[in-house]
Scaffold this motif. Structure first.
Motif, PDB file in Angstrom:
ATOM      1  N   GLU A 184       0.663  -1.235  -0.075  1.00  0.00           N
ATOM      2  CA  GLU A 184      -0.012   0.003   0.078  1.00  0.00           C
ATOM      3  C   GLU A 184       0.875   1.301   0.045  1.00  0.00           C
ATOM      4  N   LEU A 185       1.876   1.293   0.766  1.00  0.00           N
ATOM      5  CA  LEU A 185       2.844   2.325   0.744  1.00  0.00           C
ATOM      6  C   LEU A 185       3.806   2.452  -0.319  1.00  0.00           C
ATOM      7  N   GLY A 186       3.795   1.457  -1.213  1.00  0.00           N
ATOM      8  CA  GLY A 186       4.846   1.533  -2.358  1.00  0.00           C
ATOM      9  C   GLY A 186       6.056   1.069  -2.128  1.00  0.00           C
ATOM     10  N   GLY A 187       6.232   0.618  -0.848  1.00  0.00           N
ATOM     11  CA  GLY A 187       7.661   0.192  -0.402  1.00  0.00           C
ATOM     12  C   GLY A 187       8.443   1.393   0.224  1.00  0.00           C
ATOM     13  N   TYR A 188       9.565   1.380   0.232  1.00  0.00           N
ATOM     14  CA  TYR A 188      10.501   2.639   0.625  1.00  0.00           C
ATOM     15  C   TYR A 188      10.645   3.513  -0.338  1.00  0.00           C
ATOM     16  N   ASP A 189      10.697   4.906   0.114  1.00  0.00           N
ATOM     17  CA  ASP A 189      10.986   6.081  -1.018  1.00  0.00           C
ATOM     18  C   ASP A 189      12.445   5.990  -1.712  1.00  0.00           C
ATOM     19  N   GLU A 190      12.371   5.668  -2.707  1.00  0.00           N
ATOM     20  CA  GLU A 190      13.669   5.637  -3.275  1.00  0.00           C
ATOM     21  C   GLU A 190      14.550   6.948  -3.715  1.00  0.00           C
ATOM     22  N   ASP A 191      13.650   7.874  -3.318  1.00  0.00           N
ATOM     23  CA  ASP A 191      14.302   9.365  -3.626  1.00  0.00           C
ATOM     24  C   ASP A 191      14.986   9.838  -2.053  1.00  0.00           C
ATOM     25  N   LEU A 192      15.006   9.067  -0.992  1.00  0.00           N
ATOM     26  CA  LEU A 192      15.612   9.285   0.134  1.00  0.00           C
ATOM     27  C   LEU A 192      16.830   8.696   0.146  1.00  0.00           C
ATOM     28  N   ALA A 193      17.794   8.967   1.328  1.00  0.00           N
ATOM     29  CA  ALA A 193      19.054   8.248   1.482  1.00  0.00           C
ATOM     30  C   ALA A 193      18.920   7.527   2.530  1.00  0.00           C
ATOM     31  N   PHE A 194      18.020   7.230   3.390  1.00  0.00           N
ATOM     32  CA  PHE A 194      17.660   6.235   4.378  1.00  0.00           C
ATOM     33  C   PHE A 194      16.268   6.173   4.524  1.00  0.00           C
ATOM     34  N   GLU A 195      15.801   4.956   5.139  1.00  0.00           N
ATOM     35  CA  GLU A 195      14.669   4.411   4.965  1.00  0.00           C
ATOM     36  C   GLU A 195      13.591   4.670   6.256  1.00  0.00           C
ATOM     37  N   ASP A 196      14.275   4.545   7.440  1.00  0.00           N
ATOM     38  CA  ASP A 196      13.352   4.369   8.674  1.00  0.00           C
ATOM     39  C   ASP A 196      12.595   5.425   8.981  1.00  0.00           C
ATOM     40  N   PHE A 197      12.756   6.607   9.180  1.00  0.00           N
ATOM     41  CA  PHE A 197      12.211   7.760   9.557  1.00  0.00           C
ATOM     42  C   PHE A 197      10.994   7.890   8.672  1.00  0.00           C
ATOM     43  N   ASP A 198      11.286   8.048   7.313  1.00  0.00           N
ATOM     44  CA  ASP A 198      10.011   7.938   6.407  1.00  0.00           C
ATOM     45  C   ASP A 198       8.960   6.876   6.486  1.00  0.00           C
ATOM     46  N   PHE A 199       9.587   5.594   6.726  1.00  0.00           N
ATOM     47  CA  PHE A 199       8.630   4.652   6.890  1.00  0.00           C
ATOM     48  C   PHE A 199       7.613   4.784   8.054  1.00  0.00           C
ATOM     49  N   TRP A 200       8.441   5.036   9.236  1.00  0.00           N
ATOM     50  CA  TRP A 200       7.620   5.175  10.447  1.00  0.00           C
ATOM     51  C   TRP A 200       6.582   6.236  10.251  1.00  0.00           C
TER      52      TRP A 200
END
Length: 335
Positions: A184-200
């Motif tokens: 639903e989220l489309g996975g991780y945002d590939e425009d970012l340098a790291f994943e966790d804060f955006d995912f949370w």
């Protein structure tokens, strides 16, 4: 384990992303194979390592032919590499495993059991973790333990959106994520340098989080890990953080949530100041003014930033000394 029972257990996809972790990757992958849970699929993405990581992984795959291995010819970044693995897997639940971390043998079984006891609006189950050195020695725990071996501090669970805005409290490698939520989220945002804060931020707005008060992961603490790079001048982490804060601002629904975000933005302004990323600090400052009026200290830091003082070297020296003294204290306590 009974094959009939296995057919009725959910599948778990473990996606291991690797970049220059030849010293640790085999142990990390072996910790997946050693799980006390049968229905696991493992895919390894090597992000164009320049050491012998790929060779180590190929040898492991020869012994475990079911493991999928993708060797990228260029480093596509952590978020895109994870999404590569996500596209190759089909498990109901997903673990994002760094190639230097270790799963405890009963981790997958415990997290799947918790998920099966929860309603479908729970998207993440996370746990405590032991923090280990490059040699594998336990240095401490993500959440400090009491005498009974449980977290000695309160750990947010359920609706954690406001909590993830306020502070870093989830140990990223301990998470098991619901596949349908990731889709639903489309996975991780590939425009970012790291994943966790955006995912949370994105996931906790719509989904709930559950905490298991057990140490089920060993997270390796290395001096040149991604999280340590935020203090360096010209690091890309703070720019990505600003983008996430803008996203979070659009997702806030209450004054308390907006105030929590404002408090976090103040922290990032200070980090920009110490990293000598002064233009980025001004952008954080503009975002802060959209949320609430900056306090006196934050206004002072933003003004000092215009002087472009060369403080990064002194700041990193201070952090190094503090980390060294902290490590000495842990050794004296016998941790």
């Amino acid at each position: 384990m009974d094959p009939f029972l296995n057919q009725h257990r959910p599948w778990v996809s473990v996606i291991c992303t690797c970049y220059n972790q030849a010293d640790y990757v085999i142990d990390s992958l072996q910790s997946v194979v050693d799980q006390r849970y049968a229905n696991i699929e493992l895919v390894v993405i090597d992000n164009a390592s320049t050491d012998d990581s790929a060779g180590q992984i190929r040898q492991f795959c020869q012994q475990h032919p079911a493991v999928q291995f993708v060797q990228n010819t260029t480093n596509v970044g952590l978020c895109r590499a994870f999404n590569q693995g996500l596209a190759l897997t089909t498990g109901d639940f997903v673990i994002d495993l760094a190639a230097d971390d270790l799963l405890m043998p009963n981790r997958v079984a415990r997290q799947v059991a918790r998920f099966l006891s929860l309603p479908p609006f729970y998207g993440v189950v996370f746990t405590n973790a032991a923090l280990i050195s490059s040699q594998g020695n336990v240095m401490g725990h993500h959440f400090p333990l009491n005498a009974a071996g449980h977290a000695s501090v309160p750990v947010p669970s359920g609706d954690v959106f406001k909590a993830v805005l306020e502070r870093y409290f989830i140990c990223t490698p301990t998470m098991m994520m619901r596949r349908s939520m990731l889709d639903e989220l489309g996975g991780y945002d590939e425009d970012l340098a790291f994943e966790d804060f955006d995912f949370w931020v994105r996931s906790s707005r719509e989904y709930r989080y559950a905490y298991i008060d057990e140490v089920l992961t060993q997270k390796r603490r290395l001096p040149h890990s991604l999280g340590q790079q935020i203090t360096l001048p010209e690091n890309a982490l703070l720019e990505s953080t600003l983008r996430v804060c803008f996203k979070a601002n659009t997702l806030c629904q209450t004054p308390d949530e907006r105030h929590a975000l404002a408090m976090r933005v103040r922290q990032f302004i200070r980090k920009c100041f110490y990293a000598e990323q002064h233009e980025l600090a001004d952008k954080f400052g503009r975002l802060l003014r959209e949320i609430e009026t900056p306090d006196l200290l934050t206004r002072l830091i933003l003004r000092l930033g215009h002087l472009k003082l060369p403080i990064n070297g002194m700041y990193r020296y201070y952090l190094t000394r503090r980390a060294f003294k902290g490590g000495m204290r842990l050794e004296m306590k016998g941790v």
